[in-house]
Write an enzyme that holds these catalytic residues in place. Structure first.
Site, PDB file in Angstrom:
ATOM      1  N   HIS A 135       0.713  -1.144   0.093  1.00  0.00           N
ATOM      2  CA  HIS A 135       0.053  -0.015  -0.005  1.00  0.00           C
ATOM      3  C   HIS A 135       0.820   1.100   0.018  1.00  0.00           C
ATOM      4  O   HIS A 135       0.665   2.290  -0.907  1.00  0.00           O
ATOM      5  CB  HIS A 135      -1.040   0.156   1.204  1.00  0.00           C
ATOM      6  CG  HIS A 135      -1.633   1.227   1.513  1.00  0.00           C
ATOM      7  ND1 HIS A 135      -3.023   1.414   1.140  1.00  0.00           N
ATOM      8  CD2 HIS A 135      -1.189   2.351   2.033  1.00  0.00           C
ATOM      9  CE1 HIS A 135      -3.200   2.787   1.404  1.00  0.00           C
ATOM     10  NE2 HIS A 135      -2.321   3.216   2.197  1.00  0.00           N
ATOM     11  N   GLU A 136       1.867   1.295   0.729  1.00  0.00           N
ATOM     12  CA  GLU A 136       2.556   2.591   0.955  1.00  0.00           C
ATOM     13  C   GLU A 136       3.590   2.616  -0.310  1.00  0.00           C
ATOM     14  O   GLU A 136       3.704   3.640  -0.729  1.00  0.00           O
ATOM     15  CB  GLU A 136       3.663   2.361   2.225  1.00  0.00           C
ATOM     16  CG  GLU A 136       2.947   2.421   3.448  1.00  0.00           C
ATOM     17  CD  GLU A 136       1.883   3.486   3.708  1.00  0.00           C
ATOM     18  OE1 GLU A 136       2.096   4.543   3.003  1.00  0.00           O
ATOM     19  OE2 GLU A 136       0.954   3.213   4.642  1.00  0.00           O
ATOM     20  N   HIS A 139       1.496   4.353  -3.051  1.00  0.00           N
ATOM     21  CA  HIS A 139       1.446   5.868  -2.661  1.00  0.00           C
ATOM     22  C   HIS A 139       2.866   6.468  -3.366  1.00  0.00           C
ATOM     23  O   HIS A 139       2.827   7.377  -4.314  1.00  0.00           O
ATOM     24  CB  HIS A 139       1.507   6.097  -1.298  1.00  0.00           C
ATOM     25  CG  HIS A 139       0.249   6.351  -0.747  1.00  0.00           C
ATOM     26  ND1 HIS A 139      -0.877   6.883  -1.008  1.00  0.00           N
ATOM     27  CD2 HIS A 139      -0.132   5.668   0.641  1.00  0.00           C
ATOM     28  CE1 HIS A 139      -1.760   6.622  -0.146  1.00  0.00           C
ATOM     29  NE2 HIS A 139      -1.392   5.903   0.703  1.00  0.00           N
ATOM     30  N   GLU A 206      -5.982   7.240  -0.731  1.00  0.00           N
ATOM     31  CA  GLU A 206      -6.271   5.961   0.196  1.00  0.00           C
ATOM     32  C   GLU A 206      -6.763   4.988  -0.530  1.00  0.00           C
ATOM     33  O   GLU A 206      -6.155   3.663  -0.725  1.00  0.00           O
ATOM     34  CB  GLU A 206      -6.960   6.267   1.539  1.00  0.00           C
ATOM     35  CG  GLU A 206      -5.969   7.177   2.623  1.00  0.00           C
ATOM     36  CD  GLU A 206      -4.479   6.716   2.526  1.00  0.00           C
ATOM     37  OE1 GLU A 206      -4.332   5.265   2.893  1.00  0.00           O
ATOM     38  OE2 GLU A 206      -3.700   7.301   2.554  1.00  0.00           O
TER      39      GLU A 206
END
Length: 318
Positions: A135-136, A139, A206
Site C-alpha cells: 500500500h505504501e 503511494h 487511500e
C-alpha cells in the site's frame, strides 16, 4: 490526469488560503509576505519535507546488516515488492512506537522512503506486513507522497498563522487594527478550511493506494486483515505521541493515528475502514474470508463477515 489536476487545484486553494490569512493579519503587506513565504515553503517542502517528517517521528533507517530477523525480513520484503513494481528501492525506516502504523514520504519514486512502527512489525504477520508496505509503495508509484507531505506542511502553517492572528490581531487594508470578531472568525475558519482541503486530498488517494497495493502484492485479503487490526489499535488507546503533537501529518499514515477510520465524511482524513476492507475483499473475490491472523496476535481480525458484506455494495471499485 483528472486526479492530478484536482490535487493541484486543492493545493492551490491551500496556498490561497494561507495568503488570505496573511492579508487579514497584515493587510496588503501581510499578503505579500505570506505569498513569498508560501512560495518558499513549497520549495523547501519539495526538497526537504520527507526529511522533516522522518525526523519528526524519530525514524531510524534499517541497516541491511541488522542482526534482527524481523527487520531483515521487513527490509527484504519492501525491496522485493519495489522490484516487482518496477520502482527504485526506497529507504526503509522503523519508528520506535507501540501503535501499529506506517507511512511513505519523498518527492518522487527515486527519493522515496517508507516507515513502519515497531508496533506494526510486532503485531502483524509477515503476509499482512507485506500488504501494508505494498500500500505504501503504491503511494510512491502514484506520486502521492510529495502531495501528502507538502499538504501537511501548508495545512500546519495555515493553522499556525491563524493562531497568530487570534492572539496578536491583524490589520485592515488601510493598516488599522482589525476588530476582534474578524480575528475570531479567521482563527476558527482558516484551520477548518485547511483541514477540509487536506482531508479531501487524502481520502481519494487511500482508496487508490489500497487497490494498487493489493495488485502489487497479489494479496488483497492480507491488506484487509491488516487494516482491521491497525484500526482496532488506533481506537483502543495505543497513542502516537508524535502524531498528537503534529496532527497535520495524520493523513500520511495508512490509518489515522489519532482516532482510526471514522468514516467517509468531510471531516475524516481516511475512508471508513469497513469500506476499504469491503473493496479489498471484493477485489480478492472472497467477500466472506479475511486473511487469517497469526497465532498469538493480541488483536483478532475484527469487523466480521457481515461488515465485509454490508460494505461491499459501497465498494469504490464496484
Amino acid at each position: 490526469m483528472r486526479n492530478h489536476l484536482r490535487t493541484f487545484m486543492l493545493l492551490a486553494a491551500l496556498t490561497a488560503l494561507f495568503v488570505g490569512v496573511g492579508y487579514v493579519v497584515g493587510g496588503p503587506t501581510g499578503m505579500a509576505v505570506a505569498f513569498v513565504f508560501a512560495a518558499g515553503m513549497n520549495l523547501v517542502s519539495y526538497w526537504n519535507a520527507d526529511k522533516i517528517v522522518l525526523r519528526m517521528y524519530r525514524a531510524r533507517e534499517v541497516d541491511p546488516a541488522t542482526p534482527e530477523p524481523l527487520l531483515r525480513n521487513y527490509l527484504a520484503d519492501v525491496y522485493e515488492l519495489a522490484d516487482r513494481a518496477g520502482l527504485p528501492r526506497p529507504k526503509v525506516y522503523v519508528i520506535d512506537q507501540d501503535q501499529p502504523n506506517a507511512f511513505a514520504t519523498g518527492r518522487d519514486p527515486a527519493h522515496a522512503a517508507v516507515a513502519a512502527t515497531r508496533g506494526l512489525l510486532g503485531m502483524l504477520d509477515r503476509r499482512e506486513i507485506r500488504g501494508v508496505m505494498a500500500h505504501e509503495l503504491a503511494h510512491v508509484k502514484n506520486r502521492d507522497t510529495l502531495t501528502m507531505t507538502v499538504t501537511a506542511t501548508i495545512a500546519g502553517a495555515v493553522s499556525a498563522l491563524a493562531n497568530f492572528a487570534f492572539f496578536f490581531g491583524g490589520r485592515d487594508s488601510e493598516g488599522r487594527p482589525a476588530g476582534i470578531v474578524p480575528m475570531i472568525v479567521v482563527s476558527l475558519v482558516a484551520p477548518m478550511a485547511a483541514a477540509l482541503v487536506q482531508f479531501a486530498i487524502s481520502r481519494g488517494r487511500e482508496y487508490e493506494a489500497d487497490r494498487h497495493g493489493a495488485e502489487m502484492s497479489g494479496d488483497p485479503e492480507a491488506l484487509a486483515s491488516a487494516l482491521r487490526k491497525i484500526e482496532a489499535y488506533a481506537r483502543g488507546g495505543y497513542v502516537n505521541p508524535d502524531a498528537e503533537r503534529n496532527p497535520a501529518t495524520a493523513h500520511m499514515f495508512i490509518i489515522n493515528p489519532l482516532a482510526g477510520g471514522k468514516g467517509d465524511s468531510l471531516f475524516s482524513t481516511h475512508p471508513a475502514t469497513e469500506n476499504r476492507v469491503a473493496a479489498l475483499m471484493r477485489m480478492g473475490g472472497s467477500p466472506r474470508r479475511a486473511a487469517a491472523p497469526r497465532a498469538g496476535t493480541a488483536v483478532p481480525v475484527t469487523g466480521g463477515q457481515g461488515g465485509a458484506r454490508s460494505g461491499a455494495a459501497r465498494s469504490p471499485w464496484a
